[in-house]
Design a protein around this motif. Structure first.
Motif, PDB file in Angstrom:
ATOM      1  N   UNK A 255       5.029  -2.540  -7.403  1.00 19.74           N
ATOM      2  CA  UNK A 255       4.526  -1.697  -6.320  1.00 19.74           C
ATOM      3  C   UNK A 255       3.120  -2.133  -5.920  1.00 19.74           C
ATOM      4  N   UNK A 256       2.902  -2.238  -4.619  1.00 21.69           N
ATOM      5  CA  UNK A 256       1.594  -2.614  -4.100  1.00 21.69           C
ATOM      6  C   UNK A 256       1.390  -4.101  -3.921  1.00 21.69           C
ATOM      7  N   UNK A 257       2.395  -4.915  -4.267  1.00 26.09           N
ATOM      8  CA  UNK A 257       2.258  -6.372  -4.164  1.00 26.09           C
ATOM      9  C   UNK A 257       2.977  -6.901  -2.936  1.00 26.09           C
ATOM     10  N   UNK A 258       2.512  -8.035  -2.442  1.00 29.45           N
ATOM     11  CA  UNK A 258       3.236  -8.779  -1.414  1.00 29.45           C
ATOM     12  C   UNK A 258       4.435  -9.424  -2.104  1.00 29.45           C
ATOM     13  N   UNK A 259       5.660  -9.052  -1.768  1.00 35.56           N
ATOM     14  CA  UNK A 259       6.829  -9.542  -2.509  1.00 35.56           C
ATOM     15  C   UNK A 259       7.085 -11.035  -2.369  1.00 35.56           C
ATOM     16  N   UNK A 260       6.401 -11.698  -1.430  1.00 31.58           N
ATOM     17  CA  UNK A 260       6.606 -13.138  -1.236  1.00 31.58           C
ATOM     18  C   UNK A 260       5.542 -13.976  -1.931  1.00 31.58           C
ATOM     19  N   UNK A 278      -2.028  -8.747  -3.349  1.00 27.11           N
ATOM     20  CA  UNK A 278      -1.814  -7.368  -2.930  1.00 27.11           C
ATOM     21  C   UNK A 278      -1.248  -7.340  -1.512  1.00 27.11           C
ATOM     22  N   UNK A 279      -0.486  -6.304  -1.222  1.00 28.91           N
ATOM     23  CA  UNK A 279       0.103  -6.179   0.106  1.00 28.91           C
ATOM     24  C   UNK A 279      -0.993  -6.136   1.162  1.00 28.91           C
ATOM     25  N   UNK A 289      -6.367  -9.329  -7.043  1.00 32.18           N
ATOM     26  CA  UNK A 289      -4.996  -9.742  -7.283  1.00 32.18           C
ATOM     27  C   UNK A 289      -4.349  -8.759  -8.253  1.00 32.18           C
ATOM     28  N   UNK A 290      -3.031  -8.745  -8.260  1.00 34.82           N
ATOM     29  CA  UNK A 290      -2.295  -7.883  -9.166  1.00 34.82           C
ATOM     30  C   UNK A 290      -1.637  -8.735 -10.237  1.00 34.82           C
ATOM     31  N   UNK A 291      -1.895  -8.409 -11.510  1.00 33.33           N
ATOM     32  CA  UNK A 291      -1.294  -9.107 -12.636  1.00 33.33           C
ATOM     33  C   UNK A 291      -0.252  -8.194 -13.273  1.00 33.33           C
ATOM     34  N   UNK A 292       0.944  -8.710 -13.456  1.00 29.49           N
ATOM     35  CA  UNK A 292       2.058  -7.881 -13.912  1.00 29.49           C
ATOM     36  C   UNK A 292       2.812  -8.559 -15.041  1.00 29.49           C
ATOM     37  N   UNK A 293       3.148  -7.769 -16.063  1.00 28.54           N
ATOM     38  CA  UNK A 293       4.043  -8.225 -17.118  1.00 28.54           C
ATOM     39  C   UNK A 293       5.463  -7.799 -16.745  1.00 28.54           C
ATOM     40  N   UNK A 294       6.364  -8.768 -16.656  1.00 29.50           N
ATOM     41  CA  UNK A 294       7.760  -8.504 -16.297  1.00 29.50           C
ATOM     42  C   UNK A 294       8.659  -8.659 -17.520  1.00 29.50           C
ATOM     43  N   UNK A 295       9.712  -7.856 -17.564  1.00 27.77           N
ATOM     44  CA  UNK A 295      10.756  -8.047 -18.554  1.00 27.77           C
ATOM     45  C   UNK A 295      11.529  -9.313 -18.185  1.00 27.77           C
ATOM     46  N   UNK A 301       9.184  -5.096 -13.412  1.00 27.33           N
ATOM     47  CA  UNK A 301       7.789  -4.997 -13.859  1.00 27.33           C
ATOM     48  C   UNK A 301       7.626  -3.922 -14.916  1.00 27.33           C
ATOM     49  N   UNK A 302       6.883  -4.255 -15.972  1.00 31.63           N
ATOM     50  CA  UNK A 302       6.639  -3.305 -17.058  1.00 31.63           C
ATOM     51  C   UNK A 302       5.298  -2.614 -16.893  1.00 31.63           C
ATOM     52  N   UNK A 303       4.257  -3.383 -16.576  1.00 31.74           N
ATOM     53  CA  UNK A 303       2.917  -2.813 -16.410  1.00 31.74           C
ATOM     54  C   UNK A 303       2.089  -3.786 -15.576  1.00 31.74           C
ATOM     55  N   UNK A 304       1.207  -3.233 -14.733  1.00 29.67           N
ATOM     56  CA  UNK A 304       0.373  -4.051 -13.849  1.00 29.67           C
ATOM     57  C   UNK A 304      -1.082  -3.624 -13.942  1.00 29.67           C
ATOM     58  N   UNK A 305      -1.968  -4.542 -13.577  1.00 24.45           N
ATOM     59  CA  UNK A 305      -3.391  -4.237 -13.507  1.00 24.45           C
ATOM     60  C   UNK A 305      -4.018  -5.132 -12.444  1.00 24.45           C
TER      61      UNK A 305
END
Length: 433
Positions: A255-260, A278-279, A289-295, A301-305
C-alpha cells in the motif's frame, strides 16, 4: 562417514592446477596435515578474551584458531562448519558443536578445480534436511583440446557429513546462492542452473527460455536471476520482479507504492526485501522510498517502512540478515520485527543513515555501528559499536573496542577475529543467562 560421488556431466581432460603463488593468493586460512582426525588448533574461549557486548561472557566457550575465511552455521543441527587447507592443494570441511565446541564430523580432503582460492561455503535446506555446500569454479582440459569450465559443488548433510559431488559445466563467472530449497547457479544475468541438493539433479534455464509477465516492458531489460523461492526462480528486470510460474510484483505491491517500481534488493530463505517508489502525487514521493519485506512464497507484503532516498544511489544494496527463527530482519539502517509487523529506518533529520546493522538475535537485539562503511566493516571493528533493542526501538553505545557477534545460535554468540599472524579465530561465547 559415508560418501558418494554424483557426476552429472562428464568433463574431459585433467585439472589444470596452478602451483605458483598459492599461499600468497589464498591468504591466512587454516591448514592440517591431511589426517582426518586432526582439526585446526582449538582452545577454550578464555584463551582469547575479546571485549564483547554485555549479553555474552568470555569466561567460558570455545575457540577455533586457523580456520579459513569460509564458515557457516546450521541452526537445526547446532553445528558450525569451517574450511581448512590440506596438503597437495586440497581442502577439508570440519565441524564443531556450537554449544560445547567439541569436534563434530570431518570431511575427507578434496581438491577444487581452482586450488588458488578458498572455496565458498553456504547452507541450504530441503525436505527438512540441511546441508553445508562448498563450491568453486575452474577448468579442465589441457594442450590443444578445448578448455571446459565448470562449477564444482560438494554437498554435505549437516547432521552426519554424508557427502556427494555435483559438477556443472559453466561458462563465465558464476554465483551460487541458496535462498530456496535448491542451489542456484547464475551468471549475473538470466542464465541459470538449479541443483537439487538431495538428488544432485540439474535443471538449466537459458536466458532465451525466460518468460516475462504480460505487459511488463521493463522486465526484459537487465533481466537477472535473483534467487529461488519455494514457488520457483525469482527474477527481476530494470523495474518489477516476478517468480517464474508464480507471483508478479505488480500484483502484490504494498500500500502506498507505485506498483510498477519494485526492485528486489536482497533475497533470504522465505523472504524478499524490495525497494519501491512511493505513489505519485504525494509530497514524500520526491524524497522517500518504501522498503518492504515480502513473503517469498506468496509475494504478499509483510511489513514496510519509509526511508529517505540517498543523494547518490548505492552501487550495491545492503544484504538482509535474518535471525535464526526468522522473527527479525536487518539490512543497512533498516530493522524489521516480522512477528509484530513493525519496522524502523534509523536515519537523522537530514536523511543520513544513523546505523549500519550487522547481525540480529532471536532475543530481539540487533548489533551494528555508527559511521561504519557497511556490515562487514562493523564486524571488523569499524565505526562506533551499538546494540539496538526491538522492544524499545532504541540503541545504546557499546565500549569502543567491542567486537560484534557475526551471529548467535544455540545460545552462543560467534565472534571472528584475525591475529597478527593473519590467522582467523572463531570464538563461541555463551549468552549470559
Amino acid at each position: 562417514m559415508r560418501q558418494r560421488i554424483v557426476r552429472l556431466a562428464l568433463v574431459g581432460g585433467v585439472l589444470v592446477l596452478a602451483l605458483l603463488l598459492l599461499l600468497a593468493t589464498c591468504g591466512g586460512g587454516g591448514e592440517d596435515d591431511g589426517e582426518p582426525g586432526k582439526p585446526a588448533a582449538k582452545s577454550p574461549g578464555p584463551a582469547t578474551r575479546l571485549t564483547v557486548p554485555p549479553a555474552y561472557t568470555t569466561s567460558g566457550g570455545w575457540q577455533v584458531v586457523g580456520a579459513g575465511p569460509a564458515w557457516a552455521v546450521s541452526h537445526p543441527a547446532g553445528r558450525l562448519a569451517y574450511l581448512v587447507r590440506a596438503p597437495e592443494q586440497r581442502y577439508r570441511l570440519r565441524t564443531v558443536d556450537l554449544e560445547t565446541g567439541r569436534d563434530g564430523w570431518s570431511g575427507e580432503a578434496w581438491r577444487p578445480p581452482d586450488p588458488l582460492h578458498f572455496p565458498k561455503l553456504l547452507t541450504v535446506t530441503k525436505e527438512d534436511r540441511q546441508f553445508f555446500v562448498t563450491w568453486s569454479y575452474g577448468k579442465v582440459g589441457d594442450g590443444p583440446a578445448p578448455v571446459e569450465t565448470f562449477v564444482s559443488l560438494d554437498v554435505y548433510d549437516a547432521a552426519d557429513g554424508e557427502r556427494h559431488r555435483v559438477e556443472v559445466p559453466w561458462s563465465g563467472v558464476p554465483t551460487v546462492t541458496a535462498t530456496g530449497p535448491d542451489l542456484v547457479i547464475s551468471d549475473g544475468g538470466a542464465d541459470s542452473a538449479v541443483v537439487d541438493p538431495v538428488t544432485g539433479e540439474v535443471a538449466e534455464t537459458a536466458a532465451s527460455e525466460v518468460t516475462y509477465p504480460k505487459g511488463c516492458t521493463a522486465c526484459g531489460q537487465l533481466t537477472e536471476v535473483r534467487g529461488q523461492t519455494a514457488q520457483g526462480l525469482l527474477l527481476s528486470g530494470a523495474r518489477e520482479f516476478w517468480v517464474r510460474g508464480g507471483w508478479f510484483s505488480r500484483k502484490v505491491a504494498p500500500e502506498g507504492a507505485d506498483p510498477l517500481s519494485g526492485v528486489p534488493t536482497s533475497v533470504s530463505p522465505g523472504l524478499v526485501l524490495a525497494k519501491w517508489q512511493l505513489a505519485g502525487g504525494t509530497e514524500r514521493a520526491a524524497t522517500h522510498e518504501l522498503w518492504t519485506v515480502h513473503d517469498a512464497v506468496s509475494g504478499k507484503p509483510a511489513v514496510s517502512v519509509e526511508c529517505h532516498r540517498p543523494a547518490i544511489a548505492p552501487g550495491r544494496h545492503p544484504q538482509a540478515v535474518v535471525s535464526p527463527s526468522g522473527s527479525y530482519l536487518v539490512a543497512g539502517n533498516l530493522a524489521f520485527d516480522l512477528e509484530a509487523k513493525d519496522g524502523f529506518c534509523f536515519e537523522d533529520e537530514s536523511g543520513a543513515p544513523q546505523l549500519t546493522f550487522a547481525s540480529v538475535t532471536d532475543g530481539g537485539t540487533a548489533y551494528g555501528a555508527r559511521n561504519a562503511r557497511d556490515a562487514a566493516d562493523a564486524l571488523e571493528g569499524g565505526g562506533d559499536p551499538v546494540a539496538m533493542s526491538f522492544t524499545t526501538w532504541s540503541f545504546d553505545p557499546l565500549s569502543p573496542d567491542t567486537r560484534l557477534p557475526d551471529l548467535e545460535s544455540s545460545g552462543i554468540g560467534v565472534f571472528r577475529w584475525t591475529d597478527r599472524r593473519d590467522r582467523v579465530h572463531l570464538l563461541g561465547y555463551p549468552r549470559v543467562g
